[in-house]
Design a protein around this motif. Structure first.
Motif: not given
Length: 301
Positions: A49, A52, A128, A133
């Motif tokens: 979780r 990010e 996003n 990533t």
């Protein structure tokens, strides 16, 4: 001119039996820095979780805190019981490279984190897409490359200097004191530190300031709940930046003061670990699981 093969760190005084106390204190502090930052890295790595952009950037910052401490403390500890306090020229240059590179990474990493918060708060619907990533890892790579190149462009001329002395009146290899030992002072020495300050401090601070000015403008027009979320996520970064800024003000001639190498590496894991709710909760879950496993093993035995 006789070739200088080593420098003497003359700031280590003869403190007698107190050196044992100093050694234990410094060793404990260094290990504490490494453990505290490693715990934060492990918590982020284990909990999916927390995978990010903000927490990945925080991991990079913690890695840099360990690196910056390692550039100072092992040499410091090794010199405690040395009679000569000599450091070979290559090792001295290596320490200088590590210290200045990690200092630049510190400022640039905080600039990257400020940019991440700017995108999250000012452009939430595009977050996003912009901060995926792959781009985050590319940003981290660019931070390290930029910092290393900044060091080389600023101080690489020192590697070619000839030295007429070898006494450094400090506990680590400071570039200004090394330049003073050279047989001929190059014009590069007067502009090198200015260039480094512009590249590694002024530019990142400008980006950080611009990001937070825009964040403040957006927060003025948003709801109280969103303001509180923004304050929660931005406060640790503001504290880190303020600490670095204060350190630089008090030690303007020495861009890498001992103050920053002592306080900042320990400050980072605590201000983020205690102020970011997700990390606090993740750490509590991790500790609870470990307790459950320990109790289960005790019952089996």
């Amino acid at each position: 001119v006789h070739e200088i093969v080593s420098f003497v760190l003359a700031a280590y005084g003869n403190v007698g039996a107190l050196k044992y106390m100093y050694f234990v204190t410094i060793l404990f502090w260094y290990l504490f820095i490494c453990v505290a930052n490693t715990i934060l890295i492990v918590v982020i790595r284990v909990d999916r979780r927390l995978h990010e952009p903000m927490y990945i950037l925080l991991c990079n910052l913690c890695v840099n805190e360990i690196n910056s401490s390692t550039s100072l403390y092992p040499l410091l500890l090794s010199q405690m019981f040395s009679d000569s306090h000599e450091v070979t020229v290559p090792w001295c240059f290596l320490q200088m490279c590590c210290m200045y590179t990690t200092a630049s990474v510190e400022f640039c990493s905080l600039a990257a984190m400020a940019y991440d918060r700017y995108i999250a708060i000012c452009h939430p619907f595009s977050y996003n897409v912009i901060m995926n990533t792959e781009r985050v890892f590319m940003l981290i790579l660019l931070v390290w490359i930029f910092s290393f190149v900044s060091f080389l462009l600023s101080f690489s001329f020192i590697f070619g200097l000839r030295f007429c002395g070898n006494i450094i009146d400090n506990v680590y290899c400071d570039h200004q004191l090394i330049i003073r030992l050279s047989c001929s002072v190059s014009i590069h020495s007067s502009i090198s530190i200015i260039f480094f300050v512009i590249m590694s401090i002024f530019i990142p601070f400008s980006l950080i300031s611009a990001s937070y000015v825009k964040i403040l403008r957006v927060c003025r027009k948003t709801s109280t709940e969103n303001k509180q979320k923004a304050v929660t996520t931005c406060t640790p970064q503001i504290v880190s930046v303020s600490n670095l800024f204060v350190g630089c003000i008090y030690e303007v001639p020495i861009i890498l003061p001992i103050y920053l190498l002592i306080c900042q590496p320990m400050l980072t894991p605590f201000i983020y670990g205690f102020n970011l709710p997700k990390i606090r909760q993740s750490h509590q879950r991790l500790m609870f699981k470990r307790k459950q496993i320990s109790l289960f093993k005790m019952r089996l035995s």
